[in-house]
Design an enzyme around this catalytic site. Structure first.
Site, mmCIF file in Angstrom:
data_model
loop_
_atom_site.group_PDB
_atom_site.id
_atom_site.type_symbol
_atom_site.label_atom_id
_atom_site.label_comp_id
_atom_site.label_asym_id
_atom_site.label_seq_id
_atom_site.Cartn_x
_atom_site.Cartn_y
_atom_site.Cartn_z
ATOM 1 C CB CYS A 186 4.704 1.922 8.009
ATOM 2 S SG CYS A 186 4.266 3.464 7.179
ATOM 3 C CG LEU A 187 6.648 1.099 2.095
ATOM 4 C CD1 LEU A 187 5.995 1.453 0.764
ATOM 5 C CD2 LEU A 187 7.845 0.173 1.883
ATOM 6 C CG HIS B 286 -1.084 1.052 7.231
ATOM 7 N ND1 HIS B 286 -0.193 0.556 8.156
ATOM 8 C CD2 HIS B 286 -0.329 1.843 6.408
ATOM 9 C CE1 HIS B 286 1.022 1.032 7.902
ATOM 10 N NE2 HIS B 286 0.961 1.808 6.841
ATOM 11 C CD GLU B 287 -1.529 2.395 2.668
ATOM 12 O OE1 GLU B 287 -1.002 3.528 2.701
ATOM 13 O OE2 GLU B 287 -0.887 1.358 2.902
ATOM 14 N N GLY C 263 0.843 -1.191 0.000
ATOM 15 C CA GLY C 263 0.000 0.000 0.000
ATOM 16 C C GLY C 263 0.875 1.236 0.000
ATOM 17 C CD GLN D 117 3.208 5.700 3.190
ATOM 18 O OE1 GLN D 117 2.311 5.185 2.540
ATOM 19 N NE2 GLN D 117 4.123 4.977 3.801
ATOM 20 C CG HIS E 254 0.058 6.602 5.802
ATOM 21 N ND1 HIS E 254 1.144 6.996 6.552
ATOM 22 C CD2 HIS E 254 0.271 5.299 5.496
ATOM 23 C CE1 HIS E 254 1.973 5.955 6.687
ATOM 24 N NE2 HIS E 254 1.457 4.909 6.073
HETATM 25 O O1 GNR Z 1 3.988 -2.671 2.728
HETATM 26 C C1 GNR Z 1 3.223 -2.546 3.702
HETATM 27 N N1 GNR Z 1 2.850 -3.639 4.409
HETATM 28 C C2 GNR Z 1 1.859 -3.632 5.370
HETATM 29 C C3 GNR Z 1 1.732 -4.747 6.183
HETATM 30 C C4 GNR Z 1 0.734 -4.808 7.138
HETATM 31 C C5 GNR Z 1 -0.143 -3.764 7.274
HETATM 32 C C6 GNR Z 1 -0.029 -2.636 6.468
HETATM 33 C C7 GNR Z 1 0.955 -2.575 5.511
HETATM 34 S S1 GNR Z 1 1.083 -1.192 4.491
HETATM 35 C C8 GNR Z 1 2.781 -1.197 4.111
HETATM 36 C C9 GNR Z 1 3.118 -0.126 3.095
HETATM 37 C C10 GNR Z 1 2.843 1.230 3.701
HETATM 38 O O2 GNR Z 1 3.580 1.793 4.470
HETATM 39 N N2 GNR Z 1 1.711 1.799 3.390
HETATM 40 O O3 GNR Z 1 1.379 2.985 3.922
HETATM 41 NI NI NI Z 2 2.385 3.031 5.866
#
Ligand code: GNR
Ligand code: NI
Length: 173
Positions: A95-96, A137-138, A47, A52, A141
């Site tokens: 999270c990246l 999660h997205e 995601g 980001q 952000h």
């Molecule tokens: O790559 C990602 N893996 C992930 C694993 C579990 C729950 C959420 C994610 S999202 C993350 C990429 C990211 O930072 N998206 O904002």
């Molecule tokens: Ni993230």
């Protein structure tokens, strides 16, 4: 030409900003989506939110991969959760923007969502399991929320301290 953008890493003030709703559904929106997809696949991640890469618009992409049964990426534009299950599920989140840290986070197991296409048409969507987690999660952000905000202060402080230290080290190189 679609470019890969650098992903902002904690601590970066823009990660705490609130993204603005998309109001102009013009072709540049498809450009932004293409850039987010290319950046997400290159990372690689499942995601990516526009926040980001420092673009403060309510746009994000999700792709759990073919193994998950997803045939195409999910494009989120002005997404709004309209229903959350009371049942929760816990996944190890990463999270990246918080590289190399993984912790379990509990969230509603299933959600209903209102979303828009890049042409501005309204759509609804049901999601559960890892897809629901990733969408939440997205969407976090887009409101300046990171998964570490859900951890105990002890775990959260440890991760924040390590990432601040990494940034300091990178700056002295
Ligand atoms: O790559 C990602 N893996 C992930 C694993 C579990 C729950 C959420 C994610 S999202 C993350 C990429 C990211 O930072 N998206 O904002
Ligand atoms: Ni993230």
């Amino acid at each position: 030409m679609t470019r890969i953008l650098p992903i902002l890493i904690f601590p970066e003030p823009r990660l705490r900003g609130r993204a603005k709703p998309v109001i102009d559904f013009n072709p540049s929106l498809d450009e932004l989506v293409a850039t987010l997809l290319k950046t997400m696949y290159a990372a690689p991640g499942i995601g990516l939110a526009a926040t980001q890469v420092g673009i403060m618009q309510r746009v994000a992409v999700v792709d759990l991969g073919e193994e998950s049964g997803m045939d195409k990426p999910l494009i989120l534009i002005n997404p709004e959760i309209t229903w959350r299950s009371t049942e929760t599920s816990s996944y190890e989140e990463g999270c990246l923007s918080l590289p190399d840290f993984y912790e379990p986070v509990s969230r509603p197991q299933a959600i209903k969502l209102r979303n828009q296409t890049s042409k501005g048409e309204s759509r609804t969507l049901n999601a559960e399991g890892l897809l629901a987690t990733c969408i939440q999660h997205e969407m976090d952000h887009l409101d300046g929320v990171l998964f570490i905000d859900y951890l105990t202060p002890l775990k959260r402080n440890m991760i924040e301290r390590k990432l601040r230290k990494q940034k300091r080290l990178a700056e002295t190189l």
